[in-house]
Enzyme design. Structure first.
Site, PDB file in Angstrom:
ATOM      1  N   SER A  48       0.801  -1.222   0.000  1.00  0.00           N
ATOM      2  CA  SER A  48       0.000   0.000   0.000  1.00  0.00           C
ATOM      3  C   SER A  48       0.837   1.277   0.000  1.00  0.00           C
ATOM      4  CB  SER A  48      -0.940   0.017   1.217  1.00  0.00           C
ATOM      5  OG  SER A  48      -0.199  -0.035   2.403  1.00  0.00           O
ATOM      6  N   LYS A 101      -5.940   3.798   8.866  1.00  0.00           N
ATOM      7  CA  LYS A 101      -5.013   4.726   8.213  1.00  0.00           C
ATOM      8  C   LYS A 101      -5.566   6.158   8.241  1.00  0.00           C
ATOM      9  CE  LYS A 101      -3.110   1.173   5.151  1.00  0.00           C
ATOM     10  NZ  LYS A 101      -2.984   0.696   3.761  1.00  0.00           N
TER      11      LYS A 101
END
Length: 805
Positions: free
Chosen positions: A711, A754
């Site tokens: 990611s 996140k």
């Protein structure tokens, strides 16, 4: 030694006080003197070569040695010897000569009295001789029932003809009270002394006869008990030799009663196996090793609660109310739990016995401390069922779940069976904690056993190796917990209903702390609500700067630390009635802060980008740094990166090269390194040469922490583009997304954690994959969405447009 050797009487002589007994004439007795008065009297008598009179203290005397505390009669005698003892006392040897009466006190220190000798009336007549024979008979009788008179004393009494001497000998031997002894001592009429002593001896004979009878009965009873015990022990040994121990028969009969009581509730196979083992046990020799093993087996299996079911009806309203009461936020997990139990309630209401639905398993997944186990506790409370927790972390031996075969020494049932025995019900809530940490070893694969336990098609006939018969687990509600779902084997995941319990936002932590954690810790530490007050800013600072987690476990520890300090403060300072914690004094209660996420400095720089990462304790912001060094196009990666992350960096490098070659990323040639000859010749360098003339070094700080995952792809593209183009990156922008070789931005996981991390770090804009934007944005807390501009991107060109200045 005669009394006449010491002068005429009445006379003034020293007095010695005796506490315990009466002394009699013609007795030689040691006396131990500790009082100064007695020692002074004895010393005076020795120095003046005079006699002393020994008088007995009255029963009611207060301990003070004075004339009034003594009987007015005693024995006149001489001190034959005096010896000082090491402990400060004085021992004297006293010889009695005659009975005497103290007339009055002459001196107090030492005590001296005016004393006259008592002359008894000595009568010799047939009547007195007859009384004497009666007395001797009573003495013989008393000696037969007691141990008062040794043989030589009896002989002296029989042969002596001095009446008063006989009375004195008997009185000194039997146990007379002080008042009785005094009355006999001062009596001058010999006949009356005889008669009074006979009366006393008659009473003493009766008392001793009664005591002897009681002692005889007690002794007989003890002998009988000892005899019975001895005979019983002999009988036990004989029975053991013959293999017919009665206590063992009683034990076997007790097992049979338990088995028959549970027969209707257990399966035929279970009854057959237990009955078989019981029959074997009854035929075994009690000292054989198999006997103790079989007895242990019977005790285990007869404790299994066959047919015992919690009767409380299932109501989803109760489940929902309990979940709301015990947990703040977690709206989606609570909704999923209520839906799960709604199906079960509907099946119960309509009388549908659907074993597949009844045996389904929930699995709460998420970081530590977010409330996975406490959700299971709430479910058990709402359903009024016992809760059994089985920790699976590090479990390697499959026999821990399935049970050991009885051929092994120390064999035991598996943890599932033990859990049912502890719960005393066949339908408890069983929490399988940390199911993702079960590991495989040479002792088998526990996950394979879990397949049978958790599969609705199989768990109604779960076979425990130790029991050797099937158990029905279909009524059990299994709840698993896991930190990382990816580590659970795929076949096992297929049996589970996953409910994700993700990170809390700072505001949610604040609400949880103020509503649940703080009141609980105050109560746990014996404090009152009025004794501890923490302001809202202080609590928010505590959450922000002193904890580093996705859940609230460390926050609870911090509040516990605070409660302990407050309890100590209240105990040590009586004037302290209340402790208030504010922003100003917060540091007085906590040693140091743990800055979870560094706030953005909002200064754009070249070669530094904000990447977003998911960790086991929630989200984090990673500062990815890059520098360029004159070289030939090489790339160095540091920061404990995993293979997947290294591949992302290499893909990002290739994507940036493509952007430069296609002129989608403009490069300034002003600062490109050139050779001396190239400068002399005035050669114009192609911008595409930039990646061939530099070596790049990419580093992800916190180098000791391993990092992996795809990611960080678009963050790698951004930092490489920045360092090669010398363009700055907006510091208030963070990003997450996987990148493909063609430049597409691909979706990622852990978006909620996140974005919460970006919110904590003060980011104003976050770039995420467009597919995540479409499908996952509803899971993001409103508080986060309101504070951050979230942009969905599909290509790296869009990313660079947003971040490069």
């Amino acid at each position: 030694m005669q009394l006449s050797n010491y002068g005429e009487f009445p006379a003034d002589i020293p007095v010695i006080a005796e506490d315990e007994l009466f002394l009699y004439p013609f007795m030689i007795s040691p006396l131990f003197l500790s009082d100064e008065e007695n020692i002074s009297a004895a010393t005076k008598a020795i120095e003046e070569n005079s006699l002393v009179i020994v008088c007995t203290t009255k029963p009611s005397h207060s301990g003070k040695r004075d004339f009034e505390s003594l009987y007015d009669a005693g024995v006149i005698g001489s001190i034959m010897r005096k010896v000082a003892l090491p402990d400060g006392r004085v021992k004297v040897l006293f010889q009695g000569l005659a009975r005497a009466k103290s007339m009055y006190e002459v001196s107090a220190n030492p005590l001296i009295a005016h004393v006259s000798v008592m002359e008894p009336t000595e009568v010799h007549s047939l009547k007195v001789d007859a009384i004497l024979e009666v007395l001797r008979e009573k003495v013989r009788t008393l000696s037969g029932v007691s141990n008062y008179f040794p043989p030589d004393l009896l002989k002296t009494i029989e042969e002596n003809h001095d009446h008063n001497r006989i009375i004195d000998l008997i009185c000194s031997t039997v146990k007379l009270k002080k008042e009785q002894a005094y009355n006999l001592f001062v009596e001058l009429d010999t006949e009356k002394r005889f008669l009074d002593l006979i009366d006393y001896l008659i009473d003493e004979i009766e008392a001793n006869k009664l005591q002897k009878e009681i002692r005889s009965k007690v002794h007989t009873h003890i002998e009988k008990v000892n005899k019975e015990y001895f005979l019983k022990e002999q009988l036990k040994q004989i029975q053991k030799e013959l293999g017919t121990d009665n206590s063992r028969d009683e034990e076997i009969e007790e097992y049979r009663k338990k088995l028959e009581a549970k027969k209707e509730k257990m399966t035929k196979d279970a009854y057959k196996e237990i009955n078989k083992q019981l029959e074997r046990y009854s035929r075994m020799h009690p000292d054989s090793s198999d006997s103790s093993m079989t007895q242990t087996y019977l005790e285990w299996v007869l404790d299994i609660p066959f047919g015992e079911i919690s009767k409380k009806s299932l109501h989803i309203d109760n489940v929902e109310a309990q979940l709301d009461k015990d947990h703040f936020s977690l709206e989606k997990p609570k909704k999923r739990i209520v839906e799960y139990f709604a199906v079960k309630e509907l099946l119960e209401l309509r009388g549908i016995n659907n074993k597949k639905s009844a045996g389904a398993i929930l699995c709460f997944s998420g970081p530590p401390g977010v409330g996975k186990t406490s959700l299971a506790n709430s479910i058990a409370t709402a359903l009024k069922r016992p809760l059994i927790r089985i920790a699976l972390g590090g479990l390697e031996d499959v026999n821990e779940l399935r049970g050991h075969r009885r051929t092994y020494v120390g064999a035991m049932p598996g943890r599932i069976t033990q859990g049912l025995i502890d719960a005393k019900k066949m339908n408890p809530v069983i929490v399988l904690d940390e199911i993702d940490k079960v590991s495989r070893s040479q002792r088998g694969d526990p996950t394979a056993a879990l397949l049978e336990i958790l599969d609705p098609e199989q768990n109604n006939e779960f076979r425990d190796y130790y029991l050797n018969f099937d158990l029905d687990l279909s009524n059990v509600i299994f709840i698993a917990t896991a930190n990382d779902v990816g580590r659970i084997p795929a076949p096992l995941r297929d049996r589970m209903e996953f409910i994700s319990v993700s990170s809390y936002t700072p505001q949610e932590k604040f609400e949880i702390a103020s509503r649940y954690l703080l009141p609980q810790e105050i109560k746990k530490h014996g404090l009152k609500k009025s004794e501890l007050n923490i302001s809202k800013p202080a609590l928010k600072e505590l959450i922000h700067s002193y904890t580093r987690e996705a859940g609230v476990r460390n926050l609870r520890r911090r509040l516990a630390d605070l409660s302990r300090k407050v309890a100590k403060e209240i105990l040590q300072h009586s004037d302290v009635k209340k402790v208030s914690v504010t922003l100003k004094n917060l540091k007085e209660f906590f040693d140091k802060s743990v800055f979870e996420i560094e706030k953005t400095d909002k200064v754009a720089v070249v070669g530094v980008v904000n990447g977003l990462a998911w960790t086991a304790v929630g989200g984090d912001v990673l500062k990815i740094e890059s520098i360029r060094i004159k070289g030939k196009g090489g790339m160095q990666l540091t920061g404990s990166l995993g293979e997947v992350m290294k591949e992302s960096a290499r893909i990002a490098m290739s994507v940036v090269k493509t952007l430069i070659d296609t002129k989608k990323l403009k490069i300034s040639t002003d600062n490109l390194p050139m050779t001396f000859k190239e400068k002399e010749d005035g050669i114009v360098i192609d911008p595409s040469e930039v990646y061939k003339r530099y070596d790049l070094h990419i580093h992800v700080p916190d180098g000791a922490t391993p990092k992996d995952g795809p990611s960080a792809g678009i963050a790698m593209v951004s930092v490489i583009s920045s360092i090669l183009s010398s363009k700055k990156i907006r510091s208030e922008v963070a990003m997450t997304g996987e990148v493909s070789l063609s430049g597409d931005v691909l979706p990622i996981g852990g978006l909620k954690e996140k974005l919460i991390a970006a919110h904590k770090a003060g980011m104003t804009k976050v770039l995420i994959p467009a597919k995540n934007y479409e499908r996952d944005l509803e899971d993001i807390p409103k508080e986060v969405q309101d504070s951050i501009e979230i942009i969905g991107v599909t290509r790296v060109e869009e990313v660079l447009k947003q971040v490069l200045i």
